[in-house]
Write an enzyme that holds these catalytic residues in place. Structure first.
Site, short mmCIF file in Angstrom:
data_model
loop_
_atom_site.label_atom_id
_atom_site.label_comp_id
_atom_site.label_asym_id
_atom_site.label_seq_id
_atom_site.Cartn_x
_atom_site.Cartn_y
_atom_site.Cartn_z
N GLU A 1 21.08 17.61 8.54
CA GLU A 1 22.25 17.05 7.87
C GLU A 1 22.00 15.65 7.30
OE1 GLU A 1 25.53 17.62 10.58
OE2 GLU A 1 25.44 19.80 10.34
N GLU B 1 22.20 26.65 11.17
CA GLU B 1 23.13 26.16 12.20
C GLU B 1 24.55 26.56 11.87
OE1 GLU B 1 22.95 21.97 13.49
OE2 GLU B 1 25.14 22.08 13.72
#
Length: 516
Positions: free
Chosen positions: A247, A350
């Protein structure tokens, strides 16, 4: 000899064991496991030519209920849902499904007795379980650790003399990776993802917060990746792939847990000048290098910025995606990215539920909506070029932790330390409908659902190189009492069955006639 034959007939490696249900606050139920017992679906093989196997999980009743039958010569009469397969239209090969070996997962598994630990590992990785094969490994700490840490917290150690794996690796990750390797029949593919570099390599000198990698740390950080791969390989856990940063866009704000900011342009330049050449020089070009590792609202622009440059493109194999903005950004952006870079794979790396729930509802024991959400997302993603889907934590406690930043979430398995039990959530079975029945190498094929049934979703897969054996996964999101009669149509044979409301059904079918 007779006793031996009887033992072989009842061995758990071939027979299913049933769920022990328990109801909590959710609208469905969990399956309870302890030292003495745990449900396993057993080994379920592709049926003989001209027959099929139905595996059903539903909100109200079923957990991997199995029904065998013969294919029909004629289509079903009055079928409300018609699923049409076209084996001639083949798409991406699947890499697999799985979860992450987080610190929190290991911490929670160790709360169980040795017997219960073995049941849990068998449930995830054995041929009798749901056969995970693709698993993520945080490179050092993440929010699902009890502390922020890296593999070299000695400030200024640019030569990484003090690089070392930590207690967390040796206690919470590697032992369970090794047991998974022993249990799995399929090859276990591990990929590493960093949450943060060592804090002293970052602009803000912190694991969290806002800030990126210092320019003078580009080479030391690339060396850090090499050291990680070497260390895990030396411990008998070879790494299959790497993502460049978990991220990366979170690092541009005051983020609560481990992060590092990367613009697409910065990541492009680091890959082509430093990371890519460093991995290549270390003999690690075979590793599958993935960029983005963030939500699909960054598609296609973020990976496209990296892949449009031939120098960085040559080092990149795929694009990693998270699901946390999927309600706002449709899957069409995945197809758009694929059309631009057809040689790069897409992979969901994820996903978890409960992350945005109210306090006290991060974990909901027996929640069907979250299982349904998993299945719907997986079906949408694979139908838009994803080669697999990786869940987040494999086991959490009843609060959804531990997590040093208090970012609690839900998990397919929840461990109750007080009762020495663990609970298989509906999400566990939702994952299993894909991970168990879709093997690495299976190809997505064309499948359509008759109009008027938007609450029914489908994805279909052809097994390996065979023309006749397929897995079709259907999700019925219809409300109470909305059972549907389904007619799955191949080229010359049909499978007719009734699908309960709020259910997932995997159809393993072997058509006697060639499909094309």
């Amino acid at each position: 000899m007779l006793l031996l034959l009887l033992l072989l007939l009842i061995t758990p490696s071939t027979l299913a064991s049933e769920c022990v249900p328990r109801t909590f606050q959710g609208d469905s139920f969990v399956c309870v496991c302890n030292s003495d017992y745990c449900d396993l679906p057993g080994v379920i093989k592709v049926p003989a030519a001209g027959s099929h196997t139905l595996i059903t999980t539903s909100r109200d009743e079923h957990r991997f209920s199995i029904q065998n039958g013969s294919n029909d010569a004629l289509p079903g009469e009055g079928s409300s849902v018609v699923v049409t397969l076209n084996h001639q239209e083949r798409f991406q090969a699947m890499m697999g499904f799985g979860g992450a070996f987080t610190d929190a997962t290991g911490i929670n598994i160790l709360k169980l007795t040795e017997e219960s630990q073995e049941w849990l590992m068998k449930s995830y990785f054995s041929p009798e379980g749901i056969e995970y094969n693709l698993c993520r490994v945080p490179m050092a700490g993440s929010d699902f650790s009890t502390r922020p840490y890296s593999y070299d917290d000695v400030e200024g150690d640019v030569d990484l003399v003090h690089f070392n794996l930590t207690t967390e690796d040796y206690k919470y990750k590697l032992p369970f990776i090794h047991r998974a390797q022993e249990l799995a029949e399929r090859e276990l593919l591990l990929f590493g993802s960093p949450w943060s570099p060592p804090a002293w390599m970052k602009e803000n000198g912190m694991f969290n917060g806002s800030g990126g990698l210092l320019n003078e740390m580009w080479q030391p950080y690339a060396d850090y990746f090499v050291k990680f791969v070497q260390a895990y390989s030396a411990e008998g856990a070879p790494i299959w792939g790497l993502t460049t940063q978990n991220e990366p866009l979170t690092g541009f704000q005051d983020w609560r847990w481990n992060t590092c900011a990367w613009t697409a342009e910065g990541q492009r330049d680091w890959i082509k000048t430093t990371l890519g050449p460093t991995l290549q020089a270390a003999g690690m070009r075979h590793l599958q290098l993935m960029v983005l590792d963030h939500n699909r609202d960054a598609l296609p622009w973020y990976p496209a910025t990296i892949l449009e440059d031939p120098e960085s493109n040559q080092f990149v194999d795929g694009v990693a995606i998270h699901w946390y903005d999927d309600d706002n950004t449709g899957p069409e952006v995945m197809s758009e990215l694929h059309s631009l870079f057809e040689d790069k794979f897409l992979l969901y790396t994820e996903s978890c539920d409960g992350w945005d729930a109210a306090p006290g509802e991060r974990v909901i024991l027996g929640d069907w909506y979250r299982a349904e959400s998993y299945a719907a997302n997986i079906i949408d993603d694979v139908n838009h070029w994803s080669t697999g889907w990786v869940d987040w934590n494999m086991a959490l406690d009843i609060d959804g932790g531990p997590n040093w930043a208090y970012n609690f979430v839900d998990s397919p398995i929840i461990i109750d330390e007080k009762s020495s039990e663990f609970y298989k959530q509906p999400m566990f079975y939702s994952m299993g409908h894909f991970s168990k029945f879709i093997a690495p190498g299976d190809r997505l094929i064309s499948s359509t659902v008759s109009s008027g049934y938007e609450h029914v979703r489908v994805a279909a897969f052809q097994h390996g190189s065979t023309d006749t054996a397929s897995t079709i996964v259907l999700l019925n999101m219809g409300e109470d009492m909305e059972t549907v009669t389904v007619d799955v149509r191949g080229s010359q044979e049909f499978v007719n069955f009734v699908m309960p409301a709020k259910s997932i059904v995997s159809v393993l079918v072997n058509m006697a006639a060639t499909a094309h």
